[in-house]
Design an enzyme around this catalytic site. Structure first.
Site, PDB file in Angstrom:
ATOM      1  N   GLY A  54      10.689  14.155 -20.336  1.00 37.81           N
ATOM      2  CA  GLY A  54       9.438  14.808 -21.122  1.00 37.81           C
ATOM      3  C   GLY A  54       8.992  16.205 -20.785  1.00 37.81           C
TER       4      GLY A  54
ATOM      5  CG  LEU B  22      12.959  18.830 -16.107  1.00 40.66           C
ATOM      6  CD1 LEU B  22      12.908  17.716 -14.941  1.00 40.66           C
ATOM      7  CD2 LEU B  22      13.254  20.083 -15.532  1.00 40.66           C
TER       8      LEU B  22
ATOM      9  CE1 TYR C 193      22.154  12.807 -26.640  1.00 38.67           C
ATOM     10  CE2 TYR C 193      22.971  15.222 -25.673  1.00 38.67           C
ATOM     11  CZ  TYR C 193      22.641  13.710 -25.591  1.00 38.67           C
ATOM     12  OH  TYR C 193      22.615  13.376 -24.387  1.00 38.67           O
TER      13      TYR C 193
END
Lengths: 272, 187
Positions: A216, A219, A251
């Site tokens: 969250g 990263l 994605y």
């Protein structure tokens, strides 16, 4: 039956000297670790929401050339007739290629490490998130990380070999530093991602994961983007992955498209 | 519908990378209209880049080549040609396939091709089965292939299917590598 195959693999590998470069750490007794867990053959590709992506080590620059070991390409033994034939043909592109010079095109130093972010924890210590690629990967840490995100166990030796022979492996470590003390804390693996490739046209991203307690924070996004950028820099245009339904949106936001131009992935299923 | 294998010309199949003649491979790619790139790019219908092809073949975990006895109509050469054993250097490259892998857990199959005149004779299937055989002999069972609509039928007939775990195939489709990166990425 698949489990039995893996079981026998572990036993076999105990007998032969597993090539442990300084980069991969393998346990003395792999049997207890591997055989105690059920093994799934189809989990490598899962990109599940709990696992964010962090490219860790971009492996193609292994100086020892160890990663080359598994590449089957031999130096083409230009046969006698071929060398004569190539001498006669005009625009012949047949040439004896020295593997060394060929690999020289790719042997750029890819060891890359930098601090991605820093933050101060409530107890006053400073926590750094370090992105690294092409560096050391402790396979025990990876296995532990896979456990944390809930993936089924895979044989440790196979995991180590897969990481070693991936085109890119990128990782994130967290390191705690108490201000005032000279030494840095221990590095803890909190994220990883790897990609396999033929080094020219296609790449597939597998095994993207981030420690649930570090998710969250963006990263994962940074990790995937790093891998993508590195691949595009090498003009590898086809970057694919197989995403679980929960992470398709993740994605998509990074520039991936589902089933583009009707291209779908198919997997081999042995019929017994 | 497959014509019986008996009507196939003599073939040999090889997984030896040194049998791959890059010059002839480039011609095969062109004859099969394959550029190596999965998605259509601007300036499509481009021939495969020979330099990249060399790198790709060198870094493929498995390569499979199929050679066929060339049909020489002139009678003077035909007899001698029939007497010589078929090898990789006197045969004509008619089929190819390759797979990249991390050598232990996963593999991806690319560029399986057969020249148009010899299709539907089971050669593609032969190539695919050989690829799978080599991969499974190295204990790699997670074998993937990216297929468009036409290839799906072929791969389906050879034992491939949709993902059991119902994952979605995704590919990166933003700006091609030819565009300069305009600082769109963080860090």
């Amino acid at each position: 039956m698949i489990f039995g195959l893996y079981g026998s693999l572990i036993i076999r590998s105990q007998q032969r000297q597993v090539n442990s470069s300084s980069q991969i750490f393998l346990p003395e007794n792999m049997k207890t670790l591997a055989c105690s867990q059920p093994v799934s053959t189809f989990d490598s590709r899962r990109q599940v929401p709990d696992q964010l992506l962090f490219p860790r080590n971009f492996n193609c620059g292994l100086p020892s050339g160890v990663s080359r070991r598994f590449k089957i390409y031999h130096q083409p033994k230009s046969s006698f007739w071929e060398s004569i034939r190539s001498g006669f043909e005009k625009n012949s592109t047949i040439q004896v290629i020295e593997p060394a010079s060929e690999d020289g095109l790719e042997e750029e130093s890819l060891l890359d490490e930098f601090v991605l972010s820093e933050r101060t924890l409530p107890d006053g210590s400073v926590e750094k998130i370090i992105f690294s690629s092409g560096g050391e990967v402790n396979v025990y840490d990876v296995q532990e990380l896979c456990d944390k995100v809930g993936w089924p166990r895979r044989p440790l030796s196979k995991l180590a070999a897969a990481i070693k022979n991936s085109y890119m492996v990128a990782t994130l470590h967290s390191m705690n530093h108490v201000p005032g003390s000279d030494e840095n804390g221990k590095r803890k693996l909190i994220g990883m991602a790897r990609a396999t490739s033929d080094h020219a046209f296609n790449a597939t991203i597998w095994d993207v994961l981030v420690d649930p307690s570090y998710q969250g924070q963006g990263l994962g996004k940074a990790l995937v983007e790093k891998i993508i950028r590195a691949l595009l820099q090498r003009d590898i245009g086809s970057i694919s992955l197989f995403a679980d339904s929960q992470v398709v949106d993740f994605y998509q936001n990074l520039g991936f498209q589902a089933d583009p131009e009707g291209i779908k992935g198919m997997f081999w299923y042995p019929s017994y | 519908m497959m014509i019986s294998a008996a009507s196939r010309p003599p073939l040999i199949i090889s997984t030896e990378p040194s049998h791959v003649d890059l010059h002839r491979l480039k011609d095969l790619y062109a004859a099969c209209n394959i550029s190596g790139h999965r998605l259509r790019r601007e300036g499509a219908a481009e021939p495969v880049d020979p330099r990249k092809l060399r790198i790709a073949v060198a870094n493929s975990f498995v390569v499979v080549s199929v050679f066929c006895r060339p049909i020489d109509s002139s009678s003077s050469g035909a007899f001698i040609q029939r007497m010589l054993p078929l090898t990789h250097w006197n045969g004509e490259l008619v089929g190819f396939g390759r797979a990249s892998s991390d050598s232990s857990l996963t593999a991806s199959i690319h560029d399986v091709m057969v020249i148009p005149s010899l299709r539907r004779l089971g050669i593609g299937r032969m190539i695919l089965k050989r690829l799978i055989r080599v991969l499974t002999s190295k204990d790699i069972y997670d074998i993937a292939a990216l297929c468009d609509k036409n290839e799906r039928l072929f791969f389906g007939a050879c034992g491939f299917g949709d993902d059991m775990l119902n994952s979605t195939t995704m590919m990166y489709t933003r700006s091609s590598s030819n565009n300069a990166h305009q600082g769109q990425l963080i860090l």
